[in-house]
Write a protein that holds these residues in place. Structure first.
Motif, PDB file in Angstrom:
ATOM      1  N   UNK A   5     -16.774   4.712   1.237  1.00  0.00           N
ATOM      2  CA  UNK A   5     -16.093   3.835   2.187  1.00  0.00           C
ATOM      3  C   UNK A   5     -14.674   3.537   1.704  1.00  0.00           C
ATOM      4  N   UNK A   6     -13.828   4.540   1.609  1.00  0.00           N
ATOM      5  CA  UNK A   6     -12.444   4.312   1.179  1.00  0.00           C
ATOM      6  C   UNK A   6     -11.698   3.484   2.217  1.00  0.00           C
ATOM      7  N   UNK A   7     -10.724   2.709   1.732  1.00  0.00           N
ATOM      8  CA  UNK A   7     -10.047   1.747   2.601  1.00  0.00           C
ATOM      9  C   UNK A   7      -8.540   2.010   2.595  1.00  0.00           C
ATOM     10  N   UNK A   8      -7.939   2.216   3.787  1.00  0.00           N
ATOM     11  CA  UNK A   8      -6.473   2.336   3.823  1.00  0.00           C
ATOM     12  C   UNK A   8      -5.837   0.978   3.570  1.00  0.00           C
ATOM     13  N   UNK A   9      -4.795   0.966   2.764  1.00  0.00           N
ATOM     14  CA  UNK A   9      -4.118  -0.284   2.436  1.00  0.00           C
ATOM     15  C   UNK A   9      -2.770  -0.412   3.111  1.00  0.00           C
ATOM     16  N   UNK A  10      -2.003   0.671   3.176  1.00  0.00           N
ATOM     17  CA  UNK A  10      -0.654   0.546   3.743  1.00  0.00           C
ATOM     18  C   UNK A  10      -0.081   1.916   4.059  1.00  0.00           C
ATOM     19  N   UNK A  11       0.933   1.864   4.927  1.00  0.00           N
ATOM     20  CA  UNK A  11       1.706   3.069   5.273  1.00  0.00           C
ATOM     21  C   UNK A  11       3.167   2.655   5.413  1.00  0.00           C
ATOM     22  N   UNK A  12       4.060   3.515   4.931  1.00  0.00           N
ATOM     23  CA  UNK A  12       5.493   3.226   5.037  1.00  0.00           C
ATOM     24  C   UNK A  12       6.231   4.557   5.075  1.00  0.00           C
ATOM     25  N   UNK A  13       7.492   4.495   5.441  1.00  0.00           N
ATOM     26  CA  UNK A  13       8.291   5.710   5.438  1.00  0.00           C
ATOM     27  C   UNK A  13       9.699   5.380   4.982  1.00  0.00           C
TER      28      UNK A  13
END
Length: 816
Positions: free
Chosen positions: A663-671
């Motif tokens: 159950x991996x969890x996304x924490x953030x996305x940026x560019x």
């Protein structure tokens, strides 16, 4: 009737290439001239030596190299030898982007006699690159007979639907093709007479893409004819021009059934009143070759029969090449079926009647996948020369067949050139003095050794080999240091304990029955084992190799087999390993198995020889290019002790918590601003900053020099871009690693760059070593990766065309 005994015709296919394919190897056999006792073979695409034309002659029943021809002002990678044609003791050699050279027979050799004049040709733009990018291709096809020479300028890719590339910009249509006629005059001088254009000339037709001439008639292919048509785009057409009362005039048009992308006219062979015309796109790429016959009374051409490969499948491209040898017709199908190995078909003629039966199908038994065998065929005087441009990683090879006394064709073996590479530099440390080490530019970095690609395979068969990724391993028992060097066809293990005298210990080839990777192999280590993946490599999977075996090699270099193979993936772009947890993270998986959508394919490798699938993370951004996974010990208390993956995803930077593999969890996305391709990065030791590169921003012109991105990841759910450090050179970045206060960057075409990141928000350059001093400006070649983590201070750098560099940072600490 024996056409090639009367004339010598050379043709070549145009391929517009982008990205890594543009750096293909020498293409030995790009064009061939066949004579009774002599073969002339062009090799235009060399990297480290000039283009060449090899002269082979019979000796003791074998073909042996007798001489090499070069341009008068030859230089490295000059493109000489791209296309050849010969007539009456005169040899024409086209130079990519340059002149068409004229050689004359002098005794048993050839003497340079100048270049073909082209300044007076109307509309000729000498500033255009011959291969490609501005719409003119002067000299990309040649055909000669008697006192006539035809020079094709098809103006677009031959045998493929036309694309942009005219002088007016990327959206401008390619120009209509043209063929220039030259005539031999007094004192054996050649002068331009006229430029031929067909009556139905149209943009992108590729007129001049293939030419055959016999006496006073010439057949000229326009394989993209109808490119702009909605009904049958790229159907193709062939025009006949005849010499009448001293003037060349269009005499006939040859067409097959209108068929989309058939590319009829890609290849042509002419034997008196019989013509063989290839249409490799016919039948959805199955391909066909058409036999036409000319009525001597009326002059009209009519289709007599159609040749097809038996048991063909879409993509065979039968008809890519054709040749006539006496009463036999040869047809090439260079890209057939799942094996990706080419085939050649020989059809036996029946007297003067254009009726043919298949007498032989030839497929190489000792070859490689993607050998492109049959992409070009040249024939004459009882000899057929078949090229395999895919052999030896696109270095190319030529296979010779000769007719014996009974009329049967016998295989006379393969001809190939020597490897194209730099010389090794070993035996002593070379200091960077006045900005150079030998031919390499540098600043504050010394050269310990250099091993060219030609010396990185156990069996020495290294034509066309390219290096890519690397990693390192230090034997915990012996303390010896090893460079693990990825190639497009395997992995080399090099002992660099004595860094000025590196030693190839062994070679682990690619997974059997898989094609060589187009470019990519990636390697990481855990518990004295190497884990190896490859992209563009079919069902390669993940190889596991016990590095402790390197201790016991008594006869180096050894040829190894893997100790384990993980087959739940096929082609994989990259691998990362968290040595604290014993998990491997494969990214960019495709082509088979559990791809995890190109995201994280997680494997439990705590028992290295028993890798077990642990879970997926399918990234919403469409896949991950590279990743670093760690037990996080940074300033974000919420994730202290969690297993965190920091991902470079092309258009964005993403962070995930993979502590729970199910159950991996996304924490953030940026560019980042004007992101080209966010490629790879590495954490600082305190886990506060992530230093990252962008592979495509310089290539796309978004920034003028190498851009290094520095992210503050003290809040994993909200990373902040705090610095965009601009380097000193217009180089595309590739792989970087951080060791202490120093970042080590491998940058295309400008080699290793070292940055002081003691204050990550204010990087500064400390030194560089250019692995490709002969290349300038942005481009996809040169330094691929580096490994700076050896305790000795040795730094290994792999450079695609060049090989393995062992470097050392100069100690610039002030002495008081």
């Amino acid at each position: 009737m024996h056409l090639i005994q009367r004339i010598l015709v050379a043709f070549v296919l145009t391929i517009i290439v982008t990205g890594p394919s543009a750096a293909q190897s020498g293409s030995f056999g790009n064009s061939v001239v066949v004579g009774p006792d002599e073969l002339l073979i062009g090799e235009p695409n060399n990297t480290f030596r000039s283009g060449l034309v090899y002269v082979y002659r019979r000796s003791g029943g074998e073909w042996r190299e007798a001489a090499q021809l070069r341009a008068p002002d030859s230089e490295r990678a000059d493109g000489f030898g791209a296309v050849l044609a010969a007539t009456g003791g005169t040899l024409f050699v086209a130079q990519r982007g340059g002149d068409i050279h004229v050689f004359r027979r002098q005794g048993s050799g050839w003497q340079h006699a100048g270049a073909l004049p082209d300044a007076g040709i109307a509309g000729r733009d000498p500033g255009c690159s011959q291969y490609g990018y501005c719409g003119t291709d002067f000299g990309i096809t040649l055909a000669a007979s008697g006192d006539w020479l035809l020079v094709g300028e098809p103006g677009s890719a031959v045998g493929a639907p036309a694309e942009g590339g005219g002088r007016g910009g990327d959206d401008a249509p390619p120009p209509a093709g043209v063929v220039h006629l030259f005539r031999r005059g007094a004192n054996d001088a050649w002068a331009h007479q006229v430029s031929l254009r067909p009556s139905a000339s149209a943009s992108g037709d590729g007129f001049g893409g293939a030419i055959a001439i016999a006496g006073d008639r010439a057949l000229i292919g326009a394989p993209n004819h109808g490119a702009a048509s909605d009904e049958a785009p790229g159907a193709g057409r062939v025009y006949e021009f005849a010499l009448v009362d001293g003037t060349w005039r269009e005499a006939a048009v040859l067409e097959s059934v209108a068929e989309r992308n058939a590319t009829f006219g890609t290849s042509i062979a002419l034997d008196g009143d019989v013509a063989v015309i290839g249409a490799p796109g016919s039948g959805n790429g199955h391909g066909a070759a058409f036999i036409y016959r000319r009525d001597a009374g009326s002059g009209a051409w009519s289709e007599q029969s159609r040749l097809a490969a038996f048991n063909s499948v879409a993509g065979d491209r039968f008809g890519t090449s054709v040749a006539v040898a006496g009463s036999d017709v040869w047809v090439g199908a260079p890209a057939p079926r799942g094996t990706d190995t080419g085939m050649v078909y020989v059809y036996r003629g029946s007297g003067d009647e254009p009726m043919f039966e298949t007498s032989r199908r030839i497929q190489l038994t000792e070859t490689v996948t993607r050998d492109a065998f049959g992409d070009r065929i040249f024939a004459g005087s009882g000899i057929a020369a078949v090229t395999a441009s895919g052999m030896h990683h696109q270095a190319g090879a030529v296979y010779v067949y000769e007719r014996d006394g009974s009329g049967a064709w016998q295989d006379r073996g393969m001809l190939a050139s020597a490897p194209d590479g730099l010389a090794a530099v070993v035996g002593a440390e070379r200091k960077c003095t006045d900005g150079t080490v030998g031919q390499f530019n540098c600043s504050d970095i010394e050269l310990l050794a250099f091993i060219p690609n030609s010396m990185l395979r156990a069996d020495g068969s290294s034509r066309g080999v390219r290096t890519n990724d690397n990693w390192g391993w230090t034997d915990p028992e012996t303390g010896r240091e090893y460079a693990l060097v990825g190639r497009n066809d395997g992995t080399s293990f090099v002992d660099i304990t004595d860094p000025v005298n590196p030693r190839l210990i062994g070679d682990l080839p690619k997974t059997p029955d898989t094609p060589p990777s187009q470019l990519w192999r990636d390697i990481k280590t855990y518990r004295d084992h190497a884990f190896i993946v490859a992209d563009g490599a079919g069902n390669h999977g993940m190889q596991v190799f016990d590095l402790r075996r390197l201790r016991n090699v008594t006869a180096a270099p050894a040829l190894f087999e893997p100790d384990a193979h993980y087959a739940n993936v096929a082609s994989v772009h990259n691998i990362a390993i968290n040595e604290e947890t014993g998990y491997a993270f494969l990214v960019g998986s495709r082509g088979g198995g559990e791809t995890c959508g190109g995201g994280l394919h997680m494997i439990d490798i705590r028992e290295p020889l028993e890798p077990a699938f642990a879970g997926c993370f399918r990234d919403e951004s469409g896949g991950t290019h590279d990743v670093q996974c760690v037990i996080y010990r940074g300033p974000d208390d919420a994730y202290e002790g969690h297993e965190i993956c920091l991902k470079s995803n092309g258009d964005m930077f993403a962070i995930s918590d993979v502590t729970d593999k199910g159950n991996p969890v996304p924490l953030s996305r940026a560019t980042s601003p004007n992101a080209g391709y966010i490629h790879q990065g590495w954490l600082t030791d305190d886990h506060r900053y992530f230093i990252q590169d962008d592979e495509a921003d310089v290539l796309r012109g978004s920034v003028p020099t190498t851009r290094t991105l520095v992210w503050d990841v003290s809040d994993l759910e909200d990373p902040q871009l705090v610095t965009q450090f601009m380097g000193s050179m217009p180089s595309s970045a590739h792989n970087l690693y951080v060791k202490g206060d120093t970042a080590y960057q491998a940058n295309y075409r400008y080699g290793l760059h070292i940055l002081d990141v003691s204050d990550p928000t204010k990087p500064r350059e400390l030194g560089f070593f250019d692995t490709t001093p002969y290349l300038e400006g942005p481009g996809f070649s040169g330094a691929w990766s580096n490994y700076p983590f050896f305790e000795s201070g040795s730094i290994v750098v792999t450079s695609l065309q060049e090989g393995l560099f062992i470097l050392k940072k100069r100690d610039t600490t002030p002495v008081f």
